[in-house]
Structure formats: C-alpha cells, structure tokens
Design an enzyme around this catalytic site. Sequence first.
Site, PDB file in Angstrom:
ATOM      1  N   THR A 119      17.314 -40.650  -8.104  1.00  0.00           N
ATOM      2  CA  THR A 119      15.966 -40.404  -7.578  1.00  0.00           C
ATOM      3  C   THR A 119      15.911 -39.107  -6.790  1.00  0.00           C
ATOM      4  OG1 THR A 119      15.558 -42.778  -7.487  1.00  0.00           O
ATOM      5  CG2 THR A 119      14.117 -41.395  -6.161  1.00  0.00           C
ATOM      6  N   GLU A 120      16.987 -38.798  -6.086  1.00  0.00           N
ATOM      7  CA  GLU A 120      17.005 -37.588  -5.269  1.00  0.00           C
ATOM      8  C   GLU A 120      17.151 -36.314  -6.098  1.00  0.00           C
ATOM      9  OE1 GLU A 120      16.264 -37.002  -2.378  1.00  0.00           O
ATOM     10  OE2 GLU A 120      16.652 -38.681  -1.057  1.00  0.00           O
TER      11      GLU A 120
END
Length: 458
Positions: free
Chosen positions: A309-310
């Site tokens: 996600t990052e």
Amino acid sequence: MKQHTARWIFLLICTCLIACQPKEEKELPQTDLPQIKEKGELVALTLNGSASYFNYRGEPMGFQYELAQQFARSLGLKLKVKLMRDEKELVDSLLQGKGDLIAYNLTLTNPLKDSLAFCGEENITHQVIVQRRGGKALKDVTQLPGKVIYTNPGPFHSRLVNLNNELGGGIYIHEVPADTATSEELITWVSEGRIDYTVATDEIARINRTYYPNLDISLVISFDQRSSWAVRKTSPLLAEAADKWHKENINSAEFRASARRYFELNKRPSYGPVLSAKDGKISHYDDLFRKYARQIGWDWRLLAALAYTESNFNPNVVSWAGARGLMQLMPATCRALGVPKGKESDPEESIKAAVKYIAAMQKSFSRISEKDEQVKFILAAYNAGIGHVTDAMALAEKYGRNRYLWEHNVAHFILLKSEKEYYQDPVCRNGYLRGSDTYRFVREITSRAEYYKKTIKT
C-alpha cells in the site's frame, strides 16, 4: 438632603460624560522588517487546513507554510508558526503584535484594509460544483435545476440556496450534517459514484483532484473572491519585501515544486498484482518481511500488505510528501530510527526501520489488548502520525464512545478530523487531518492482508 441629591446627580452626569467620550484607538505595534531581522525570527500566523498548514506523519506541511518558509529564508530569518482558530483571531492577533505576518489567504475586504496591508500574491477563489468527468458533466449553472446536490451546512449550502432562488427553483439541495459525512467525504462519494454533485472552493477541489483524477471542477457557481497574505499597516517594509519576493519567485523551481506537491502531483500511485500467487510469492522482499515481522509478532503477510500500500514494492519511490523507500518513512522518522544517510531506499534498512517504528507504537497502544484491534490503531498512526490517532481517541471518549475500539468509535472521529468543529476541539492537539485517507488506509491494508493469508502460504 437636597444637597446630597444634587451632588449625586452631578457625579452621575460626569460619569456619563466620561463614558461617552470617544476612546483613543489602541496604537498598533511598530515592528517592521528591521526589528524582525534584529530578532532573527519571522512569526507567521496561519490556520489549520489542507492548503495552509497541517501535521502529516509528525512533520509540518501545507502550501502556505512552505511559501512562508521560503520567504523567511530569503530574508535570512527562522520561521515560527502560530496557529489561530479562525480569520478573526488571525487579524486580532496580528494587530496585537502576536505575529508579524498572516501566511494564509485572507479574504480582502474594505474594513480590513483600514488596519491591514495586504501583500504577496493575490489569489482569486470561488466555489465550484464537484462532479465526475465525462460527457454528462454539467457545463452551465442553468443545468442545475433537477439535480441533487449534497453539501454540509454553512457557506456552500447558503450559496446553493441563493443560486436556486436566482434560477427560479428546481435544485434539490440535500444537506448532510458534518458528523455524517465531512465535505471531503462528499467529494470522495462523488468520485466513487455514490452521489453526483457536491460543492467546494476551487482550492480544496484542486487538492482533491490530485487524489481523484476523475473529478471535474470547472463549473463555477459564485463570484470571484480575492485573498492574500497580510501585515499591519505599520509594517510597510515587510509588505514591500513580501510583494517583491512573490513577484520574483512565483516562477522559481522551489515555488513551482510546492505548488505541484499540493495541487498537481497524483497522491494515489497505481498498484500491481501479487508477484506470483501460484509460486507463493507476494514480492521480491518476502524473506525480509518474514525475518523482521517476527520481531513485532506480526504475520509477515500483514507487513507485506503495508509495504504494498505504501510503495507498490518500489524501493525508489518518493511520495508527494517526501516519504521514501519501500515502507515510505518520512525523512525525520528515518533519522530518528537510525537509517544511515543515503540508505533511505535500501529495502532492508526501510523494513528494519519500519519494524522499529511499529514496535514503538505497540508500546504506545499497549492498553489495546486485542491484537487485531491494536493493529488498526498502529496502521492509522503509521499513516497519519500517532498524534492524530490520540486526538481521535480523546474525541471518542469525550463523545461517549470507546477510545480503545476502532470501527464506529475512534475511526468515526478520524473521519471527522477534517472538520473545524472537531480538529479545533480543546481535546485535540494536532489540528487538521485528511481523515478519510487514514480510514481507507487501515481498511485497505487489513483487507489485503486477509487476501494474502488466503492465497499465500506462510
């Protein structure tokens, strides 16, 4: 008796005459650029907000904040920021000498021109309809009758009511309380197709379009409003310096970089699929996730979901806010966690530092005994900074909800931290937060981790 009454009447008349005399205007502080340079510090007054100033992952950010930093550096000064509650407090505090400069787009009005000198870049703002792009997007206000527009109470609602009257009626105005959906949530709803229309200032709409490229914000529904920085009338040299700096730097690389960061850069990178579910792989860094996840008692697939996600497993990516590496740690966080200078993009250093950070947050949230529940708080703090999460916990407790439960409790107030009524609550210490991003961040990672657990073996 008569003498006593006459004396009493005489004293009463004198008191009234004194009270009715015009009061002398309080003299404005005489501090100007030479005195400011002598103390070596420029004190800027501003407000919390997505375009002015906010705290993100423990670091101050905001377009007006960055411009004030650049202006202070051009004068050889340090910048000190003081946050006010509203525009009235901005003006009052400036006139009382509590600051040197209003670093905020203050609306230009004739009454304010009597005591303030507006300076710097003059901005033109207006209200716009936020809708989705495409052939069905409205092009003219005359197309609004028959449409349902969602908005919070306040100036946007008032403008719609007036516009509806001007057009002879027919606009369906759906008022949504802020504690049901904030103005930024309504914009998200438009992007997701849950509603078709809402209203925002063009500045806020431009920022949100960097999160949702499918938005159309071209339909203006209000008159233009002018705004700029301001100083006291007794600071003409500071006003002159601000005017000169804006004129000379508006096209500079630094100025343009700040403008792009907030109003142009895509805040949502595209993501790829699992590397090879068939071979039991999530990424090229699975062994590192396995190695370091043990240190915090996490399933390695949860740590992988966080990294995905990052950064989409790209160790060289740099976010719009300056976060770096596989785990997207901010520069100050990297330094605090011992990441060697120049190693911010090294995958192992990034994962190792992130695990240290998570371990520290496990201690901070140690009162949340249920492990899966604690993970949600840690993910929220990883995204927004721990201060915003503790603010939301304090709000939850104040309003009779459980400060140690996420869904429908603390998460509810994370969402509300983009609304002034809540982020200015006395129990909050960290101001504005784009809470919808944090809420979505927690949901996406926990959902992705569950998917990984089902498809990828340990």
